[in-house]
Design a protein around this motif. Structure first.
Motif, PDB file in Angstrom:
ATOM      1  N   THR A  39       0.745  -1.258   0.084  1.00 22.02           N
ATOM      2  CA  THR A  39       0.074   0.031   0.128  1.00 22.02           C
ATOM      3  C   THR A  39       0.872   1.324  -0.124  1.00 22.02           C
ATOM      4  O   THR A  39       1.574   1.554   1.056  1.00 22.02           O
ATOM      5  N   ILE A  40       0.711   2.146  -1.010  1.00 21.77           N
ATOM      6  CA  ILE A  40       1.533   3.381  -1.145  1.00 21.77           C
ATOM      7  C   ILE A  40       0.441   4.574  -0.912  1.00 21.77           C
ATOM      8  O   ILE A  40      -0.474   4.459  -1.543  1.00 21.77           O
ATOM      9  N   SER A  41       0.769   5.206  -0.093  1.00 20.79           N
ATOM     10  CA  SER A  41      -0.099   6.230   0.587  1.00 20.79           C
ATOM     11  C   SER A  41       0.601   7.668   0.378  1.00 20.79           C
ATOM     12  O   SER A  41       0.881   8.356   1.411  1.00 20.79           O
ATOM     13  N   PRO A  42       0.744   8.110  -0.703  1.00 22.81           N
ATOM     14  CA  PRO A  42       1.162   9.534  -1.004  1.00 22.81           C
ATOM     15  C   PRO A  42       0.275  10.501  -0.177  1.00 22.81           C
ATOM     16  O   PRO A  42      -0.892  10.310   0.021  1.00 22.81           O
ATOM     17  N   LYS A  43       0.998  11.600   0.064  1.00 24.87           N
ATOM     18  CA  LYS A  43       0.135  12.492   1.276  1.00 24.87           C
ATOM     19  C   LYS A  43      -0.277  13.697   0.453  1.00 24.87           C
ATOM     20  O   LYS A  43       0.358  14.187  -0.222  1.00 24.87           O
ATOM     21  N   PRO A  44      -1.513  13.929   0.782  1.00 28.24           N
ATOM     22  CA  PRO A  44      -2.206  15.266   0.029  1.00 28.24           C
ATOM     23  C   PRO A  44      -1.850  16.475   0.597  1.00 28.24           C
ATOM     24  O   PRO A  44      -1.186  16.511   1.542  1.00 28.24           O
TER      25      PRO A  44
ATOM     26  N   GLN B 235      -9.553   7.473   1.910  1.00 26.01           N
ATOM     27  CA  GLN B 235      -9.747   7.171   3.232  1.00 26.01           C
ATOM     28  C   GLN B 235     -10.150   8.491   3.785  1.00 26.01           C
ATOM     29  O   GLN B 235      -9.172   9.821   3.754  1.00 26.01           O
ATOM     30  N   VAL B 236     -11.029   8.561   4.543  1.00 26.56           N
ATOM     31  CA  VAL B 236     -11.637   9.768   5.357  1.00 26.56           C
ATOM     32  C   VAL B 236     -10.560  10.172   6.330  1.00 26.56           C
ATOM     33  O   VAL B 236      -9.864   9.223   7.146  1.00 26.56           O
TER      34      VAL B 236
ATOM     35  N   LYS C 165      -3.522   4.240  -1.499  1.00 23.84           N
ATOM     36  CA  LYS C 165      -4.421   5.006  -0.330  1.00 23.84           C
ATOM     37  C   LYS C 165      -4.001   6.373   0.035  1.00 23.84           C
ATOM     38  O   LYS C 165      -3.060   6.459   0.425  1.00 23.84           O
ATOM     39  N   ILE C 166      -5.162   7.107  -0.261  1.00 24.85           N
ATOM     40  CA  ILE C 166      -4.802   8.576  -0.240  1.00 24.85           C
ATOM     41  C   ILE C 166      -5.960   9.194   0.808  1.00 24.85           C
ATOM     42  O   ILE C 166      -7.183   8.837   0.837  1.00 24.85           O
ATOM     43  N   VAL C 167      -5.526   9.790   2.011  1.00 27.06           N
ATOM     44  CA  VAL C 167      -6.242  10.436   2.845  1.00 27.06           C
ATOM     45  C   VAL C 167      -7.039  11.708   2.356  1.00 27.06           C
ATOM     46  O   VAL C 167      -6.363  12.586   1.548  1.00 27.06           O
ATOM     47  N   VAL C 168      -8.133  11.719   2.213  1.00 32.23           N
ATOM     48  CA  VAL C 168      -8.800  13.052   1.763  1.00 32.23           C
ATOM     49  C   VAL C 168      -9.576  13.909   2.834  1.00 32.23           C
ATOM     50  O   VAL C 168     -10.725  13.223   3.333  1.00 32.23           O
TER      51      VAL C 168
ATOM     52  N   THR D 149     -12.237   3.215  -4.319  1.00 31.57           N
ATOM     53  CA  THR D 149     -12.877   2.641  -3.407  1.00 31.57           C
ATOM     54  C   THR D 149     -12.909   3.555  -1.969  1.00 31.57           C
ATOM     55  O   THR D 149     -11.942   4.121  -1.866  1.00 31.57           O
ATOM     56  N   VAL D 150     -13.944   3.733  -1.460  1.00 25.67           N
ATOM     57  CA  VAL D 150     -14.018   4.791  -0.276  1.00 25.67           C
ATOM     58  C   VAL D 150     -14.332   3.969   1.074  1.00 25.67           C
ATOM     59  O   VAL D 150     -15.132   3.455   1.201  1.00 25.67           O
ATOM     60  N   LEU D 151     -13.246   4.253   1.902  1.00 30.13           N
ATOM     61  CA  LEU D 151     -13.541   3.567   3.255  1.00 30.13           C
ATOM     62  C   LEU D 151     -12.992   4.389   4.308  1.00 30.13           C
ATOM     63  O   LEU D 151     -12.380   5.353   4.276  1.00 30.13           O
ATOM     64  N   PRO D 152     -13.756   4.102   5.539  1.00 34.99           N
ATOM     65  CA  PRO D 152     -13.170   4.800   6.599  1.00 34.99           C
ATOM     66  C   PRO D 152     -12.206   3.847   7.442  1.00 34.99           C
ATOM     67  O   PRO D 152     -11.683   3.006   6.821  1.00 34.99           O
ATOM     68  N   GLN D 153     -11.833   4.319   8.645  1.00 39.39           N
ATOM     69  CA  GLN D 153     -10.814   3.509   9.528  1.00 39.39           C
ATOM     70  C   GLN D 153     -11.674   3.053  10.234  1.00 39.39           C
ATOM     71  O   GLN D 153     -12.071   3.244  11.438  1.00 39.39           O
ATOM     72  N   LEU D 154     -11.811   1.441  10.361  1.00 39.57           N
ATOM     73  CA  LEU D 154     -12.705   0.960  11.045  1.00 39.57           C
ATOM     74  C   LEU D 154     -12.307   0.516  12.428  1.00 39.57           C
ATOM     75  O   LEU D 154     -13.335   0.928  13.534  1.00 39.57           O
ATOM     76  N   HIS D 155     -11.106   0.760  12.607  1.00 35.51           N
ATOM     77  CA  HIS D 155     -10.486   0.639  14.199  1.00 35.51           C
ATOM     78  C   HIS D 155     -10.509   2.059  14.904  1.00 35.51           C
ATOM     79  O   HIS D 155     -10.891   1.964  16.066  1.00 35.51           O
TER      80      HIS D 155
END
Lengths: 231, 231
Positions: free
Chosen positions: A120-125, A179-180, A152-155, A215-221
């Motif tokens: 998972t590559i999560s470049p930062k916005p 990701q929210v 995986k990108i935080v929005v 694909t739109v997802l929250p952080q379940l944890h």
């Protein structure tokens, strides 16, 4: 030697391509980034370095096997785990039928990435305050087939959304997870309502925009436990 | 002719193997099951049959294209969509670069299942009040490679959990998604707290049991919107 902030699990992965899947986390200490909303600053900021342990590969492996004597997905995270050499650890885990994935921002390409099962590559916005080196980001993905890679990108806002779209357009063969943003990662309150509201916003944005490959997802944890550590 | 309860979208799939992915739902009317906690009784119980429309394949396709003129994942659901023949609709959608998946309990094997891109088989656990025909269940999976199939099992209690484990053991090559039960599907209150508590329980159960090939997920649409229809 690898600087380790924490090794814990099994827990359920709360986000991204392996959402819902049991995993053991190996969190290295140290990071080349300082994201404004970093939710693991204790593994990033040098002022926490006194809590990090310098472990040999064998010590890291022993702690993973202690967490789960049975084969499981191991998630290398940080901080930025790309700052270290996990090649031998991955090979040894594979011999014991463990799977290995990584979470990294894609700023430091490493030849051992090709040993990973998934990445998972999560470049930062923009809201992170960081700048993306797209050449390095692209190099990080070189060793694995696109189906085994996720972006995986935080929005947090519209500018982040535009950035995510731009990055996804650059890598059309790679699945993009939006990701929210968890804007107050040090809060200990019940965040579920706030995060679910943000999820509604992000879903609406994607649907209005007809971005059907996202694909739109929250952080379940975070929904389940709030901003607790080690879960 | 296909009896249609509703065609709607694009929305974000809230559960299972395509969680977080934009999709158009085609919900057929009629079902061979009567699950105690059914959350789409308006597409199951004959007392709602007056609301169902008998549509030709072309009419179904026209409504899908109206929902999304752009290629998207189409989810055949119900009721039990296996009661109808979707072969020509799937073929036509593929010609226009749409993907098609199904949600069915696996009680009615159909040769056209092999045309699907992916398939979710959701056998019903003891709390549903239904009995599983495992021969039929197995036949439903015959036409697709295991990687394109998911089992999705609602878990309300320990007996359901044991059932899920039993089913997963029968099909080790197929990913098994455990889904938190939404016990009061006609309630309109804020269910998030209740469902997240159930999610914590189910995650703990899976981890204590070291069932590391399971995937544990909530229904995101219920967390976001409660028991609203058409989302």
């Amino acid at each position: 030697m690898i600087k380790i902030s924490e090794i814990f699990g099994p827990v359920i992965q709360g986000e991204g391509m392996h959402i819902g899947v049991p995993t053991v986390f190996v969190r290295s200490g140290g990071c080349d980034y300082r994201c404004s909303w970093c939710d693991t600053m204790y593994a990033v900021d040098k002022k926490f370095a006194g809590e990090w342990r310098s472990l040999t590969n064998d010590q890291v492996l022993a702690e993973i096997y202690h967490c789960s004597p049975r084969p499981i997905l191991v998630t290398l995270s940080g901080g930025n785990p790309a700052l270290y050499d996990f090649a031998d650890i991955i090979s040894e885990l594979h011999e014991h039928r463990y799977k290995v994935t990584i979470e990294t921002q894609g700023s430091v390409p490493r030849s051992w990435f090709r040993l990973l099962d998934t990445m998972t590559i999560s470049p930062k916005p923009p809201s992170s305050g960081m700048k993306t080196d797209f050449l390095k980001l692209s190099e990080c993905m070189d060793g694995l087939p696109p189906m085994h890679i996720a972006l995986k990108i935080v929005v947090a806002d519209d500018a982040d959304y535009d950035y995510a779209k731009h990055v996804a357009d650059m890598f059309p063969a790679v699945r993009c997870f939006l990701q929210v943003c968890n804007p107050n990662p040090t809060s200990n309150g019940d965040l579920a309502r706030d995060l679910l509201g943000r999820l509604v916003w992000l879903c609406d944005r994607v649907l209005q925009d007809k971005w059907f490959t996202a694909t739109v997802l929250p952080q379940l944890h975070v929904l389940m436990y709030g901003n607790k550590r080690g879960i």
